[in-house]
Design a protein around this motif. Structure first.
Motif, PDB file in Angstrom:
ATOM      1  N   UNK A   7      62.389  36.795  36.406  1.00 51.82           N
ATOM      2  CA  UNK A   7      61.871  35.525  35.928  1.00 51.82           C
ATOM      3  C   UNK A   7      60.599  35.645  35.117  1.00 51.82           C
ATOM      4  N   UNK A   8      60.024  34.502  34.699  1.00 48.58           N
ATOM      5  CA  UNK A   8      58.811  34.475  33.889  1.00 48.58           C
ATOM      6  C   UNK A   8      57.570  34.814  34.720  1.00 48.58           C
ATOM      7  N   UNK A   9      56.412  35.063  34.056  1.00 51.16           N
ATOM      8  CA  UNK A   9      55.169  35.331  34.795  1.00 51.16           C
ATOM      9  C   UNK A   9      54.794  34.159  35.701  1.00 51.16           C
ATOM     10  N   UNK A  10      54.144  34.472  36.801  1.00 47.87           N
ATOM     11  CA  UNK A  10      53.736  33.462  37.780  1.00 47.87           C
ATOM     12  C   UNK A  10      52.214  33.344  37.757  1.00 47.87           C
ATOM     13  N   UNK A  11      51.735  32.117  37.686  1.00 51.64           N
ATOM     14  CA  UNK A  11      50.293  31.878  37.663  1.00 51.64           C
ATOM     15  C   UNK A  11      49.707  31.983  39.064  1.00 51.64           C
ATOM     16  N   UNK A  12      48.545  32.654  39.159  1.00 51.73           N
ATOM     17  CA  UNK A  12      47.822  32.775  40.423  1.00 51.73           C
ATOM     18  C   UNK A  12      46.439  32.158  40.240  1.00 51.73           C
ATOM     19  N   UNK A  13      46.099  31.183  41.071  1.00 56.10           N
ATOM     20  CA  UNK A  13      44.766  30.579  41.056  1.00 56.10           C
ATOM     21  C   UNK A  13      43.963  31.148  42.208  1.00 56.10           C
ATOM     22  N   UNK A  14      42.746  31.610  41.912  1.00 49.66           N
ATOM     23  CA  UNK A  14      41.843  32.151  42.932  1.00 49.66           C
ATOM     24  C   UNK A  14      40.591  31.287  42.959  1.00 49.66           C
ATOM     25  N   UNK A  15      40.301  30.706  44.122  1.00 50.22           N
ATOM     26  CA  UNK A  15      39.131  29.848  44.287  1.00 50.22           C
ATOM     27  C   UNK A  15      38.123  30.572  45.181  1.00 50.22           C
ATOM     28  N   UNK A  16      36.924  30.782  44.647  1.00 49.07           N
ATOM     29  CA  UNK A  16      35.871  31.489  45.388  1.00 49.07           C
ATOM     30  C   UNK A  16      34.852  30.471  45.876  1.00 49.07           C
ATOM     31  N   UNK A  17      34.731  30.339  47.194  1.00 47.95           N
ATOM     32  CA  UNK A  17      33.790  29.391  47.783  1.00 47.95           C
ATOM     33  C   UNK A  17      32.701  30.080  48.558  1.00 47.95           C
ATOM     34  N   UNK A  18      31.843  29.295  49.198  1.00 47.40           N
ATOM     35  CA  UNK A  18      30.728  29.857  49.955  1.00 47.40           C
ATOM     36  C   UNK A  18      31.194  30.568  51.214  1.00 47.40           C
ATOM     37  N   UNK A  19      32.259  30.078  51.824  1.00 50.76           N
ATOM     38  CA  UNK A  19      32.692  30.637  53.105  1.00 50.76           C
ATOM     39  C   UNK A  19      34.039  31.328  53.041  1.00 50.76           C
ATOM     40  N   UNK A  20      34.801  31.111  51.984  1.00 53.16           N
ATOM     41  CA  UNK A  20      36.136  31.686  51.940  1.00 53.16           C
ATOM     42  C   UNK A  20      36.630  31.845  50.507  1.00 53.16           C
ATOM     43  N   UNK A  21      37.738  32.539  50.386  1.00 52.76           N
ATOM     44  CA  UNK A  21      38.431  32.743  49.114  1.00 52.76           C
ATOM     45  C   UNK A  21      39.882  32.289  49.297  1.00 52.76           C
TER      46      UNK A  21
END
Length: 218
Positions: A7-21
């Protein structure tokens, strides 16, 4: 974007917060979701429509456990330069005396030299500590992150709204500093009071309610 075998490429969102990722994989086709569910670790949770997500606390030792040394180093560098909660608390706490100083200087009666000095000093301290932390976080958790890793993963990074609002709130202190610098205290505060001034109330009453015309002193 991540290239999967099907299949096509898959988007990955990474959210960096103060206490977690938090990592979120965009919804995939049924074939991609089935393949990913078979090869991924149990840390990924499958949601509706073939979406996957997982969250790591920064205090968790496995947060930066990657097979790729490159990814592990980027994660550890960012983890070591997160915005400390203490910095946010310091910014809030130093704003309290700053607001009190602004209110104190709002009238000529209460406007005194020490309040002007405190207004500048507390704002400078808070501005310097907050900006140093914000720039360090941006350097390691945004600028140092690469646009492509592992040969099949392309990434685009940007600062989120939380960072932008904290930055704007910090830069507002510059306006406060400038205002304290350009607004003079009443001229009656520029020299030591006469001996007939017995207490603080009499000293504060030396400044008239309205600003006098600028006339040269004899």
């Amino acid at each position: 974007d991540v290239l999967l075998p099907t299949g096509p490429p898959v988007r990955v969102d990474v959210y960096i917060g103060l206490t977690s990722q938090h990592q979120q994989l965009d919804c995939m086709s049924q074939a991609q979701a089935t393949w990913f569910a078979n090869v991924s670790t149990k840390s990924w949770t499958e949601g509706p429509l073939g979406c996957f997500g997982r969250t790591f606390g920064w205090e968790d030792a496995s947060t930066c456990s990657h097979d790729s040394q490159e990814m592990r180093k980027m994660c550890e560098d960012c983890k070591g330069n997160l915005l400390p909660k203490s910095t946010l608390f310091i910014s809030i706490l130093t704003q309290i005396p700053t607001m009190a100083t602004n209110l104190q200087r709002a009238t000529r009666f209460g406007d005194v030299n020490c309040q002007k000095t405190m207004g500048v000093v507390t704002n400078l301290f808070s501005l310097a500590s907050s900006m140093a932390t914000l720039l360090s976080f941006k350097s390691y958790c945004r600028d140092a992150l690469k646009g492509s890793i592992l040969g099949n993963v392309s990434m685009t990074w940007r600062m989120g709204p939380g960072y932008v609002f904290v930055l704007l709130g910090t830069l507002v202190k510059l306006v406060d500093i400038v205002c304290h610098c350009i607004v003079p205290t009443p001229r009656q505060r520029w020299r030591a009071p006469n001996e007939d001034v017995k207490d603080a109330l009499e000293y504060l009453l030396l400044a008239p309610p309205e600003r006098e015309e600028d006339v040269p002193e004899e």
